[in-house]
Motif scaffolding. Structure first.
Motif, PDB file in Angstrom:
ATOM      1  N   GLY A 195       0.878  -1.232  -0.032  1.00  0.00           N
ATOM      2  CA  GLY A 195       0.074  -0.007  -0.113  1.00  0.00           C
ATOM      3  C   GLY A 195       0.995   1.242   0.025  1.00  0.00           C
ATOM      4  N   ILE A 196       0.328   2.333   0.542  1.00  0.00           N
ATOM      5  CA  ILE A 196       0.834   3.575   0.500  1.00  0.00           C
ATOM      6  C   ILE A 196       2.050   3.791   1.901  1.00  0.00           C
ATOM      7  N   PRO A 197       3.156   4.134   1.627  1.00  0.00           N
ATOM      8  CA  PRO A 197       4.057   4.449   2.723  1.00  0.00           C
ATOM      9  C   PRO A 197       3.718   5.484   3.911  1.00  0.00           C
ATOM     10  N   ALA A 198       3.845   5.143   5.036  1.00  0.00           N
ATOM     11  CA  ALA A 198       3.515   6.200   5.737  1.00  0.00           C
ATOM     12  C   ALA A 198       4.000   7.667   5.711  1.00  0.00           C
ATOM     13  N   LEU A 199       3.291   8.795   6.062  1.00  0.00           N
ATOM     14  CA  LEU A 199       3.960   9.933   5.921  1.00  0.00           C
ATOM     15  C   LEU A 199       5.153  10.203   6.821  1.00  0.00           C
ATOM     16  N   ARG A 200       5.256   9.442   7.995  1.00  0.00           N
ATOM     17  CA  ARG A 200       6.100   9.425   8.864  1.00  0.00           C
ATOM     18  C   ARG A 200       6.593   8.072   9.389  1.00  0.00           C
ATOM     19  N   GLY A 201       7.667   7.523   9.613  1.00  0.00           N
ATOM     20  CA  GLY A 201       7.993   6.212   9.690  1.00  0.00           C
ATOM     21  C   GLY A 201       8.224   5.260   8.382  1.00  0.00           C
ATOM     22  N   ASN A 202       8.250   3.974   8.914  1.00  0.00           N
ATOM     23  CA  ASN A 202       8.647   3.074   7.850  1.00  0.00           C
ATOM     24  C   ASN A 202       7.441   2.358   7.632  1.00  0.00           C
ATOM     25  N   GLU A 203       6.246   2.357   8.079  1.00  0.00           N
ATOM     26  CA  GLU A 203       5.143   1.403   7.753  1.00  0.00           C
ATOM     27  C   GLU A 203       4.638   1.540   6.407  1.00  0.00           C
ATOM     28  N   ARG A 204       3.983   0.610   5.809  1.00  0.00           N
ATOM     29  CA  ARG A 204       3.193   0.772   4.708  1.00  0.00           C
ATOM     30  C   ARG A 204       1.935  -0.066   4.745  1.00  0.00           C
ATOM     31  N   GLY A 205       0.835   0.561   4.038  1.00  0.00           N
ATOM     32  CA  GLY A 205      -0.470   0.174   4.190  1.00  0.00           C
ATOM     33  C   GLY A 205      -0.565  -1.445   3.154  1.00  0.00           C
ATOM     34  N   ASP A 206      -1.699  -1.745   3.017  1.00  0.00           N
ATOM     35  CA  ASP A 206      -1.802  -2.920   2.253  1.00  0.00           C
ATOM     36  C   ASP A 206      -2.462  -2.722   1.012  1.00  0.00           C
ATOM     37  N   GLU A 207      -2.593  -3.587  -0.072  1.00  0.00           N
ATOM     38  CA  GLU A 207      -3.340  -3.630  -1.309  1.00  0.00           C
ATOM     39  C   GLU A 207      -4.262  -4.660  -1.081  1.00  0.00           C
ATOM     40  N   PHE A 208      -5.561  -4.111  -1.518  1.00  0.00           N
ATOM     41  CA  PHE A 208      -6.774  -5.361  -1.593  1.00  0.00           C
ATOM     42  C   PHE A 208      -7.112  -5.399  -2.944  1.00  0.00           C
ATOM     43  N   VAL A 209      -7.262  -6.472  -3.364  1.00  0.00           N
ATOM     44  CA  VAL A 209      -7.667  -6.817  -5.028  1.00  0.00           C
ATOM     45  C   VAL A 209      -8.955  -7.639  -4.919  1.00  0.00           C
ATOM     46  N   LYS A 210      -9.835  -6.915  -5.417  1.00  0.00           N
ATOM     47  CA  LYS A 210     -11.199  -7.433  -5.805  1.00  0.00           C
ATOM     48  C   LYS A 210     -11.337  -8.370  -6.849  1.00  0.00           C
TER      49      LYS A 210
END
Length: 390
Positions: free
Chosen positions: A330-345
């Protein structure tokens, strides 16, 4: 009052480190002693003394005025004082304001609230003023918002004229002091009323509040002191920025007045729609079509992500509308090293333009392999239908 004024701290009998409460107590003590209504034997001397006390108190009770006085002395308030005609202390003053009444008011406060202070304000030239802020709307791509980018933008703005240094006057000359306001930029009018003298201040009409008259204007800025330019500004878009967020560029706004700092530039972010992906916070969403056979038998397919294609396992018997998660795409966090996920329909495509052989095979599949044991959803549907008609 003597030509040479006494030190205000000496007038009130306090030290330069006196607190606000000590200043107020000293004033009240002297006011009780020298008020003209209490000195009938020598009212003129008492009135002159009271004017001196009130002038000292007016300066020292105000933090800003006191700071100016500590730095520049009496020169910081040239033209000030309480010595103008009609500025005496006889009549119209409630003695409770000096002798108690809860200590909420004093004579200086009353004169300021009702009579404009009863004295002439000091003449001070207008100081530096910060320039206005600017807004710039910037539309970027989906990927630029996700991963960030450095880019240059061109911003039209007013800048200080380099030819005259912002004075507005021709090079080698200087502006003249406005004769109407004497360089203060303000005109003061005084009105006498039965209650005292009321003073009002407004911007000088002759110099438009600048305090200066330019007789020989600069040919580059035509006396304005500023010129309009299109300035290229380097902008660093951070990764993870979202729709509607803004970036601040310090000093990227309009030029200030009289040597003041420039304003700031605020860049508002807009994100262009993507052909495949949508976004909600840090998660990315997309729809991927697969064939009927892939859905029934399972498969490994190439799934699109903002990082490129990745392998996605389609489980056997996947239904249309099912949602599969790809973690960390997903999208990287604005601050920090986290990232979101991708959801495929998943979207299962129904085949078209089948050959006769394909149709025959599908009919055989329907007759021999699509009973309720292989398709629980079909069984559930027919059970509900039977209950409805029974």
């Amino acid at each position: 009052m003597a030509d040479k004024k006494r030190d205000y701290y000496d007038v009130l009998g306090i030290t330069k480190n006196a607190t606000d409460d000590e200043i107020k107590k000293a004033y009240r003590k002297l006011a009780r002693k020298y008020h003209p209504d209490l000195n009938r034997d020598d009212p003129k001397t008492a009135e002159a003394k009271m004017k001196e006390i009130n002038e000292a108190y007016d300066i020292l009770k105000d933090k800003d005025k006191r700071a100016q006085y500590d730095q520049f002395g009496h020169a910081a308030f040239s033209g000030g004082g309480y010595g103008q005609e009609g500025g005496g202390f006889t009549g119209g003053i409630n003695m409770n304001d000096i002798f108690g009444g809860g200590g909420a008011f004093d004579m200086g406060d009353i004169f300021e609230q009702f009579f404009g202070g009863g004295h002439t304000r000091s003449r001070q030239k207008p100081g530096p003023q910060k320039g206005a802020d600017l807004r710039y709307d910037l539309r970027i791509t989906f990927e630029e918002a996700a991963f960030g980018k450095e880019m240059n933008i061109k911003v039209p703005r007013m800048e200080t004229c380099e030819e005259c240094g912002g004075t507005g006057a021709k090079k080698g000359t200087t502006p003249d002091e406005c004769p109407d306001c004497h360089g203060t930029g303000m005109r003061q009018t005084t009105t006498r009323t039965p209650f005292g003298v009321i003073s009002n201040a407004r911007p000088c009409e002759r110099c438009h509040g600048t305090g200066q008259i330019i007789k020989d204007p600069c040919g580059h800025c035509h006396g304005n002191g500023k010129v309009r330019v299109e300035r290229e500004i380097k902008l660093n878009i951070p990764r993870g920025v979202d729709e509607g967020q803004r970036l601040r560029v310090s000093g990227g706004g309009q030029a200030g007045d009289r040597g003041g700092q420039p304003g700031d530039l605020y860049v508002y972010i807009g994100i262009k729609p993507h052909k495949i992906f949508t976004r909600q916070d840090m998660n990315v969403y997309c729809e991927v079509p697969i064939s009927f056979v892939q859905a029934a038998l399972g498969a490994k397919i190439d799934a699109p992500t903002i990082d490129g294609k990745v392998d996605l396992i389609i489980p056997e018997g996947t239904q249309s509308g099912a949602v599969l998660r790809i973690r960390g795409k997903g999208i990287p966090a604005l601050r920090g090293n986290e990232r979101g996920d991708e959801f495929v329909k998943i979207k299962v495509l129904t085949p078209k333009n089948l050959s006769n052989r394909q149709k025959k095979l599908l009919r055989e599949f329907e007759d021999g392999g699509s009973d309720s044991t292989n398709n629980p959803e079909k069984k559930s549907f027919f059970d509900k239908l039977k209950d409805l008609f029974d």
